[in-house]
Structures are given as structure tokens and as C-alpha cells.
Write a protein that holds these residues in place. Structure first.
Motif, PDB file in Angstrom:
ATOM      1  N   SER A 197      10.678 113.363 119.536  1.00 40.53           N
ATOM      2  CA  SER A 197      10.426 111.941 119.776  1.00 40.53           C
ATOM      3  C   SER A 197       9.177 111.713 120.619  1.00 40.53           C
ATOM      4  CB  SER A 197      11.625 111.311 120.479  1.00 40.53           C
ATOM      5  OG  SER A 197      12.798 111.527 119.739  1.00 40.53           O
TER       6      SER A 197
ATOM      7  N   ASN B 100      16.338 104.151 121.887  1.00 35.76           N
ATOM      8  CA  ASN B 100      15.878 105.103 120.882  1.00 35.76           C
ATOM      9  C   ASN B 100      14.641 104.593 120.154  1.00 35.76           C
ATOM     10  OD1 ASN B 100      17.397 107.732 120.197  1.00 35.76           O
ATOM     11  ND2 ASN B 100      19.030 106.330 120.817  1.00 35.76           N
ATOM     12  N   LEU B 101      14.627 103.312 119.820  1.00 33.39           N
ATOM     13  CA  LEU B 101      13.481 102.763 119.100  1.00 33.39           C
ATOM     14  C   LEU B 101      12.216 102.842 119.954  1.00 33.39           C
ATOM     15  CD1 LEU B 101      15.014  99.615 117.341  1.00 33.39           C
ATOM     16  CD2 LEU B 101      14.435 101.827 116.346  1.00 33.39           C
ATOM     17  N   TYR B 102      12.371 102.685 121.256  1.00 35.75           N
ATOM     18  CA  TYR B 102      11.218 102.680 122.154  1.00 35.75           C
ATOM     19  C   TYR B 102      11.003 104.017 122.854  1.00 35.75           C
ATOM     20  CZ  TYR B 102       9.809  97.820 121.849  1.00 35.75           C
ATOM     21  OH  TYR B 102       9.303  96.631 121.418  1.00 35.75           O
ATOM     22  N   ALA B 126      12.604  95.231 119.773  1.00 34.35           N
ATOM     23  CA  ALA B 126      13.543  96.034 118.980  1.00 34.35           C
ATOM     24  C   ALA B 126      14.236  95.174 117.928  1.00 34.35           C
ATOM     25  CB  ALA B 126      14.578  96.683 119.898  1.00 34.35           C
ATOM     26  N   ARG B 159      12.528 103.499 113.648  1.00 31.49           N
ATOM     27  CA  ARG B 159      11.615 103.997 114.660  1.00 31.49           C
ATOM     28  C   ARG B 159      10.331 104.538 114.025  1.00 31.49           C
ATOM     29  NH1 ARG B 159      13.518 108.861 118.479  1.00 31.49           N
ATOM     30  NH2 ARG B 159      13.504 110.008 116.524  1.00 31.49           N
ATOM     31  N   TRP B 163       6.022 101.417 113.955  1.00 33.97           N
ATOM     32  CA  TRP B 163       4.871 101.525 114.858  1.00 33.97           C
ATOM     33  C   TRP B 163       3.533 101.585 114.130  1.00 33.97           C
ATOM     34  CZ3 TRP B 163       5.786 100.382 119.695  1.00 33.97           C
ATOM     35  CH2 TRP B 163       7.101 100.510 120.159  1.00 33.97           C
TER      36      TRP B 163
END
Ligand SMILES: Nc1ncnc2c1ncn2[C@@H]1O[C@H](COP(=O)(O)OP(=O)(O)OP(=O)(O)O)[C@@H](O)[C@H]1O
Ligand SMILES: [Mg+2]
Lengths: 312, 250
Positions: A197, B100-102, B126, B159, B163
């Protein structure tokens, strides 16, 4: 995540209330302001180190060397207090601890070694250096001005308690409101996924050890200011008391989940039991047995809680 | 923009004695869906991990958008506009959907050392990310560890696409999904292609590959042994290439 942590913290609070009720019934002076403040002061040193330990444990690591860091920092600061002056000595203590923590973290990160093994080694190295530094001798007669800074009072509140509150707030913000905190939990939950990640896993782990070392350094100057002396054996066995406080406070040794408030309450619980039993003139050896049983109980409660959670 | 978004030239990868990639040369055309198929252990995941910064090739070169690139970390890969949905998803079970997304892209406010997370902004962001992939059912504050396989997959995919990546890599995105959830993923990949995003898709499902891909690469025992346009091949030919049955038969 918050609900589990809060339930667990509630559990420690209930345990504290029960402990206080029992000891107050047996020794009425237990609940006096003087005794409460004294217990707070006595627990502060362990609690401050335990807060740093919590940040290491949440990454899935452990720092067995904190007691030896206390020993080494104590003698170095005590020996140089006169030349450095009070405030620089306090700052030096924190920095020195942070450097020793950095050594722990880097050894573990660079060589991909378990922190358990690395800090088992540095536990011996740092303790040995402390003895070498003073030829095994204690250092007495620390400057009263220095002692007053850390062990004086703000109004009626002793400085160690003020310091503990401040460190607790900072650690709470780090773990729950900062980017580093999210990354500490991520690394402790799944290091591989954290790496994928985009998290700098090694840097995050080293950061935890640096903070833990710095707080052990702060605890060292607090300790020598209280006692007015430093010995190379200072802090021996602290690692176990500290880990016990963290575990009793509900932080998982598996990493990924931790409670800052729980750790402080865990340290207070163990500290108040120790004080209460001492007031009751209970044999110190028996106190050890009781401390051990409480740790066992905390772990069993955690397992029962995670089982019911899994079933849901 | 270069014709090929990604190009591998003679990439070798050793894990100690294991020779996982044996001189792979492969072109991934920009704005198209490139599928990679191959048996278990053929080296597909190893190959894409060289693109996502998990492994570095032992030797060989990688060009991204025509420029030689050294992809030494996942962050370096992201900086090159490459996002990856891993076979194991790489989500963090103890963190919630928003976290989690960030992850590693947190928004903060304040000045050092008092820089704290800006929960409000991240929540709004989000929510928008999930809406963009057409997901309105996920709760931002739910821990990922307690979610179903499809939901976890949605978080991982969201995710990766949220971006502004120029290239999105999917490593067996539907292997663990039911038919409805798979169809969802297929729609999403098609829409990425429509937006001009380059997609690399690893799959064992021929139907999926034939339906989505423009170009299909076949890997066998660490080599990229064949390249076919999806419009010019058949499932039967792919099976033959995959297993090496043609060699055995001749
Ligand atoms: N980290 C590693 N260390 C050692 N060997 C590895 C490592 N990763 C992969 N390999 C080996 O490299 C080879 C290729 O593995 P890889 O995971 O790339 O295959 P794959 O094509 O993705 O297979 P699957 O379809 O099962 O996902 C295998 O022999 C595997 O055992
Ligand atoms: Mg694979």
C-alpha cells in the motif's frame, strides 16, 4: 475498532473500581488524596515507558531493552548533570533514549530480525554499558534544583503526574489522530499489505522504537530525580512490568490493535494493587503471584472477547 | 504519450535458485486492456510485482511511457501512475474503509509536529471515491476485516482506480468472486478502458480474457511465449499455447 477498545478499557476501569473498593474497605487511608497522588507518582514512570511500549507492540514488535535503557540513561545523565545543567540533562536523557531506541529499530529493520531477539541482545548490551560507565558504582547526591524540576508540584499535583498526562495525550494523538498512528496499526496488522500500500514499513517500525526509547529516556530522568541517585542496575525488570501494564490495558501482543488509555489504566491498576498490598503488609513475594494472576486473567478475558466477536 | 504505456525488455528475475522470469519481453499498449494468462507458477504475479515495485528485476529493463524506469518501491510505482489490485488485495483488516482508501495518502492539517489527520476531508473524499465506482453500500467506518470477499475487493479496486492512475494492474480480480460481483468488475474494467486508462489483467478465465482484452500474452515457465490479439485468436488456441500441447502433439 473503537467499540472493542472501549469495552476493554471499560473492563480495566471496572477492575480499578473493584480494587479501590476492596483496599479502601481494608485500609481506609487508601482513598486519601495523599495516597492517590503517591500511587500516581509511583505508576507514572512505568506508565510513561508503557505508552512507548504500546506503540511498539501495535506494530507487532516488542522492546525488551527498555529497562536497560533506563539503567544506561540514568547513569549517564546523573554523571553529567553537574556539567550539563538541569534542563540540558533532561533533554539529553530523552535524546539518548531515542538514540538507543533507534539502534534497536534499525538493527531489527536492516537485518530483518525479530525485535524480540534484537532487544534481548541490547538488553544485555545496554545494561553492560551502564555498569562499565560507572565501574558498577552508584552515583549519589543529585542537584536539588534538577530534582525539583521533575519531582516538584504544580499546585498540589506532582509533576510526574502532569508529565504522564501530557505524554498520554501526545501518544493518544499519535496513535489515533496521526498518519503515523494509522501506519503503526497497518504494519502491525499486515506488514506485507502495508508495503504494497506504499507504506515505508521499516521507517514506521523504527519510528516506534525511537519513541519508545525516548520515553524510556524521559522515565530515566524522572526516576533519578525522584531517588536523587542513579545506579547501573536502575530499571532492572521494568520491561516485564511495562509489558504487563500494556497487556492488562487490552493491547494485543499480535499487533494491529492498541489502547493508549488502556495502557495507562493498566499501569495504574498494577500500581494500585502493589501499593494496596504493601499497605496491608502482604509479603512482596505474594504480590508477584497476584500480579501474575491478573495478567493471566486479562489475557483470558481478551481471548473470550475475541471469540464472541468472531462468532458475531 | 508513447504507443506502449509499459514495455519490458529481457527481464530476468531470480529468487535465490528459483528462476521465476526468464528473459521476458512484453509490450503493454497504452489505453488498451492487456491480459496475461498462464498456468500456476508461470511467473505472472512475479512479473506484475516488478511493475508495482515489490520486486526489482535481477536484470533487464522496464520502460514506462517510453522512459526507462527504476521501480524500486510501491511508492515509486504509484508515482509513475501505476496502481495495482493484488491477488491478496493488500487491504488492512483492522482499519476501516476510509483509512484503507487513504492509506499512505492521508490528508493532514496543521504544521509539523502538530499535523493531524483531517477526518472530515477524507470522509468526504472517500464517499466520492466509492460513488465514482458506483458503490453506495459500503460504510466508511466499517472495519475491512469484517467484510465479505466482494466488499473487500471493492475497497481494493476503489483504492486503485480513485487516484488518477494511468495504468491499473489487476491480478486475478475475479478468482474469488461470484457471478454478479465478477460482472461488476468486468464493467469497471471496460469503463476504465473507455476513459483511456491502460489495464493489465491477469486471469485464468478465458471467457473473461476474450471478452475484455485487446491483447493477450501467454506465459509459460517464466517466459512470455506468445502474443495474440483477442480478435484474432480462439479459446482453443490459447489452451494449446498455455499447456504446450502443440509441441507435444507435433
Ligand atoms: N518471493 C518468492 N520467493 C521465492 N520464489 C518465489 C517468490 N515468488 C514467486 N516465486 C516462485 O516464482 C515462480 C512464479 O510464481 P508466480 O507467483 O509469479 O506465479 P503465477 O503465475 O502468479 O501463479 P498463480 O497463477 O498460481 O498465481 C514460482 O515457482 C514461485 O514459487
Ligand atoms: Mg499469481
Amino acid at each position: 475498532m473503537p467499540d472493542f477498545a472501549n469495552n476493554r478499557v471499560l473492563g480495566v476501569i471496572i477492575a480499578l473500581v473493584i480494587t479501590f473498593a476492596i483496599f479502601t474497605a481494608l485500609v481506609p487511608s487508601f482513598l486519601s488524596i495523599a495516597n492517590l497522588l503517591e500511587m500516581g507518582v509511583q505508576s507514572a514512570i512505568i506508565a510513561i515507558i508503557a505508552l512507548g511500549m504500546t506503540l511498539v507492540i501495535v506494530t507487532g514488535g516488542i522492546d525488551l531493552s527498555v529497562g536497560s535503557i533506563v539503567g544506561l540513561v540514568s547513569v549517564i545523565c546523573a554523571a553529567n548533570l553537574e556539567t550539563w545543567g538541569a534542563v540540558p540533562t533532561i533533554i539529553a536523557g530523552i535524546l539518548l533514549g531515542a538514540v538507543l531506541g533507534f539502534v534497536n529499530g534499525s538493527l531489527s529493520a536492516v537485518f530483518s530480525l525479530e525485535s524480540f531477539v534484537v532487544t534481548l541482545a541490547t538488553l544485555n548490551v545496554y545494561r553492560g554499558l551502564a555498569f562499565l560507565y560507572t565501574d558498577g558504582l552508584p552515583i549519589f547526591g543529585l542537584d536539588q534544583g534538577f530534582r525539583n524540576i521533575l519531582s516538584g508540584t504544580v499546585g498540589t499535583i506532582p509533576n510526574p503526574i502532569v508529565l504522564l498526562v501530557a505524554v498520554t495525550v501526545i501518544c493518544y494523538l499519535i496513535l489515533n489522530r496521526s498518519k503515523l498512528g494509522v501506519h503503526l496499526k497497518a504494519v502491525g496488522t499486515n506488514a506485507d499489505a502495508s508495503l504494497k500500500s506504499g507504506i515505508a514499513v521499516k521507517r514506521v517500525k523504527v519510528s516506534a522504537f525511537v519513541i519508545a526509547g525516548g520515553l524510556a529516556g524521559l522515565a530515566s530522568v524522572l526516576l533519578i530525580s525522584r531517588i536523587g541517585a542513579a545506579e547501573p542496575i536502575s530499571g532492572t525488570g521494568y520491561e516485564l512490568t511495562v509489558i504487563a501494564a500494556v497487556v492488562v490495558g487490552g493491547t494485543s501482543l499480535m499487533g494491529g490493535r492498541a489502547s493508549i488509555v488502556g495502557t495507562v489504566l493498566g499501569a495504574l491498576l498494577l500500581g494500585s494493587i502493589r501499593t494496596g498490598l504493601t499497605l496491608l503488609n502482604v509479603n512482596p513475594f505474594f504480590q508477584l503471584v497476584i500480579t501474575g494472576l491478573i495478567i493471566l486473567l486479562a489475557v483470558l478475558v481478551d481471548r473470550a472477547a475475541s471469540r464472541t466477536k468472531a462468532k458475531r | 504519450m508513447a504507443e506502449n504505456m509499459i514495455e519490458l525488455i529481457d527481464v530476468e528475475k531470480y529468487f535465490g535458485g528459483v528462476h521465476a522470469l526468464r528473459g521476458v519481453s512484453m509490450q503493454v499498449p497504452a489505453g488498451q486492456v492487456t491480459a496475461i494468462i498462464g498456468d500456476n507458477g508461470a511467473g505472472k504475479s512475479t512479473l506484475i510485482k516488478c511493475l508495482s515495485g515489490i520486486h526489482e528485476p535481477t536484470t533487464g529493463q522496464i520502460l514506462v511511457n517510453g522512459e526507462p524506469a527504476s521501480i524500486s518501491s510501491p511508492q515509486a510505482s504509484r508515482d509513475l501512475g501505476i496502481e495495482t489490485v493484488y491477488q491478496d488485495l493488500a487491504v488492512i483488516d483492522t482499519l476501516n474503509v476510509m483509512q484503507n482508501l487513504y492509506l499512505s495518502r492521508e490528508i493532514r492539517t496543521g504544521v509539523w509536529p502538530f499535523r493531524l489527520l483531517n477526518q472530515r476531508k477524507m470522509k468526504a473524499g472517500a464517499k466520492e471515491m466509492l460513488a465514482r465506482i458506483g458503490n453506495t453500500t459500503l460504510s466508511l467506518t466499517q472495519e475491512v476485516g469484517g467484510m465479505s470477499g466482494g466488499q473487500r475487493q471493492a475497497v481494493a479496486i476503489c483504492r486503485a482506480v480513485a487516484w488518477g492512475a494511468r495504468t491499473v494492474i489487476f491480478d486475478e480480480p475475479t478468482a474469488a468472486l461470484g457471478p454478479n460481483e465478477s460482472a461488476e468488475v468486468h464493467r469497471l474494467i471496460a469503463s476504465l478502458r473507455e476513459q483511456g486508462i491502460t489495464v493489465i489483467l491477469i486471469s485464468h478465465n478465458f471467457e473473461e480474457v476474450m471478452g475484455l482484452a485487446d491483447v493477450i500474452w501467454v506465459m509459460r515457465q517464466g517466459r512470455a511465449i506468445a502474443k495474440r490479439r483477442a480478435s484474432e485468436t480462439t479459446g482453443r488456441e490459447l489452451v494449446t499455447l498455455l499447456t504446450g500441447a502443440d509441441i507435444a502433439a507435433s
